[in-house]
Design a protein around this motif. Structure first.
Motif, mmCIF file in Angstrom:
data_model
loop_
_atom_site.group_PDB
_atom_site.id
_atom_site.type_symbol
_atom_site.label_atom_id
_atom_site.label_comp_id
_atom_site.label_asym_id
_atom_site.label_seq_id
_atom_site.Cartn_x
_atom_site.Cartn_y
_atom_site.Cartn_z
ATOM 1 N N LYS A 286 0.809 -1.221 0.000
ATOM 2 C CA LYS A 286 0.000 0.000 0.000
ATOM 3 C C LYS A 286 0.843 1.271 0.000
ATOM 4 O O LYS A 286 0.526 2.249 -0.680
ATOM 5 N N ARG A 415 -9.068 11.571 -1.753
ATOM 6 C CA ARG A 415 -9.239 10.437 -2.658
ATOM 7 C C ARG A 415 -10.412 10.657 -3.596
ATOM 8 O O ARG A 415 -10.313 10.401 -4.811
ATOM 9 N N ASP A 420 -8.669 7.370 -7.465
ATOM 10 C CA ASP A 420 -7.858 6.353 -6.816
ATOM 11 C C ASP A 420 -6.420 6.291 -7.336
ATOM 12 O O ASP A 420 -5.471 6.105 -6.562
ATOM 13 N N PHE A 424 -3.494 6.884 -4.514
ATOM 14 C CA PHE A 424 -2.549 5.875 -4.034
ATOM 15 C C PHE A 424 -1.121 6.194 -4.477
ATOM 16 O O PHE A 424 -0.164 5.808 -3.799
#
Length: 473
Positions: A286, A415, A420, A424
């Motif tokens: 992550k 976000r 996305d 990220f």
């Protein structure tokens, strides 16, 4: 940091001691006449917005070598702190933070230095001024019964006695109870921590265990730990106790794992201890490459401490705080808080908001609770709207609920605003860009806008700095 449930409760912190103003008069001591010609005293505080006298000015610490001897029976700690630092100005004197303990001697570059105390301020006056840009070495020898600090809510920090030893927890001021230093998160350094304890006990600290040797008299063992990556003082820890130790070879992310659990609880927490490599690897997926040379945890008995804390390399837990979501929270801190450390304590939401969001990601993937559901639950809690996460009303609200959950809500709104893919990339890129450094809220907002190409001023105004709850999530 994470709290025992009900977790994320308000933690009120006692304000730091009053500012000490140092005079610049020359001092004659055992070392001979002090030149006092070119230098001036370094500041007695780092001017943190919430803890103005925490930390010190005039120098930047590069390395701490701490040599400690601790006897749990007498609760006596004998220590030598060797502090290698670079002068940021011409220094006639400089301060170190130290709470309690008796200072037996001090020296700078091998020559005795005059030392004085005023509350938690230890002032050293070298025999000769230290010139700006010079690297110097200060050595302080000290001993006594290390203390603890307690805030108005009863939360304890410092050198905490346990049933069979001790555990050192430093956020935000507790590290100065067991070693002298520049105890502000803005001054990070590498460490060597050597701890001698009675035979039958283990001393666990940050970084990598370099050696474990019996003392000359055969009555104790010395454990030598090395931290090659910079660390803020509040993240330093020492655990002393009868631990069950587990060492794991590097897993898929190539990270050695070292865990220590109190022998009375080790069996009950074994299942989750065995998941530390798995959840570390999940975090790497992550957040990007793991920033340190090893990982792991220290688990103490319930009551030995009041909360879990993200001490660098291996976070500290009590048995009742050691659950999967909290483990993920503290693992995430290795990126957000430990590697990327708040520039000042006002920026602490950058640690706690990110770690809380990591919990939400875990709950979505492992417990079928969508991140949006965690967001809406947090949105509905009145406690999360007590103050803006990026502008706490003072030290007493430093780790209140909004810092955690409204901080995480801010990330969810980012976000939703950037999508996305960009989000990220931001999570990983932020950790990489400021790896082993310090960063502020302004650094983060500018980074997100640069990465996304969007002006998010309205978002920051509402979610980071706004006083009230918006009409809808």
């Amino acid at each position: 940091m994470a709290f025992v449930y009900p977790r994320l409760g308000l933690r009120s912190l006692a304000p730091a001691a009053a500012l000490i103003v140092l005079g610049g008069a020359p001092v004659t001591g055992a070392a001979g006449h002090h030149s006092g010609t070119h230098g001036s005293p370094g500041a007695a505080g780092a001017r943190d917005p919430y803890f103005p006298t925490l930390g010190n000015g005039g120098y930047d610490v590069r390395h701490y070598t701490l040599t400690l001897d601790y006897d749990p029976g007498s609760h006596r700690l004998t220590g030598t702190a060797e502090i290698t630092a670079r002068a940021a100005q011409d220094l006639s004197a400089f301060n170190l933070d130290l709470h309690g303990m008796a200072v037996r001697s001090a020296a700078v570059d091998g020559t005795p230095a005059v030392h004085t105390r005023a509350g938690d301020e230890l002032t050293l006056r070298p025999a000769h001024d230290v010139r700006r840009g010079d690297v110097f070495r200060a050595v302080v020898r000290y001993d006594g019964a290390p203390g603890e600090l307690t805030d108005s809510e009863g939360t304890r920090e410092g050198w905490l006695r346990t049933e069979d030893g001790a555990i050192a927890l430093g956020q935000p001021q507790g590290s100065m109870t067991w070693f002298p230093g520049n105890h502000h998160p803005g001054d990070k350094a590498t460490y060597d921590i050597s701890v001698t304890v009675p035979d039958g006990l283990t001393a666990v600290s940050n970084g990598d265990l370099r050696s474990q040797r019996p003392t000359a008299d055969g009555q104790g063992t010395t454990f030598a730990w090395h931290s090659a990556q910079p660390m803020a003082t509040y993240l330093a820890t020492v655990g002393v106790g009868a631990y069950e130790i587990t060492r794991s070879r590097p897993g898929t992310a190539g990270i050695p794992v070292y865990t220590a659990a109190d022998r009375t609880v080790a069996g009950r927490v074994r299942e989750l201890l065995d998941r530390v490599p798995e959840l570390t690897n999940w975090s790497v997926d992550k957040f990007g490459p793991y920033p340190f040379s090893s990982t792991g945890v220290i688990v103490e008995r319930e009551g030995d401490a009041d909360y879990a804390l993200e001490t660098q390399n291996r976070s500290v837990f009590t048995e009742d705080s050691f659950d999967p979501a909290t483990l993920v929270h503290e693992l995430a801190h290795q990126w957000y808080g430990d590697s990327v450390t708040p520039r000042t304590w006002r920026d602490v939401w950058l640690s706690e908001g990110f770690a809380t969001y990591a919990e939400w990601l875990y709950l979505e993937e492992f417990e079928d609770t969508p991140v949006r559901a965690s967001f809406e639950d947090a949105f509905g809690s009145d406690d999360n709207w007590a103050f803006p996460p990026a502008d706490q009303p003072g030290a007493g609200q430093l780790l209140g609920d909004p810092v955690y959950e409204r901080g995480a809500m801010t990330l969810q709104k980012v976000r939703e605003a950037v999508g996305d893919t960009v989000f990220f990339s931001v999570l990983r890129g932020w950790a990489a860009t400021h790896r082993h450094g310090n960063a502020s809220t302004q650094d983060f907002t500018a980074y997100v806008e640069r990465m996304s190409g969007k002006d998010l001023g309205a978002l920051w105004d509402v979610w980071l700095y706004g006083d009230g709850r918006p009409s809808r999530p």
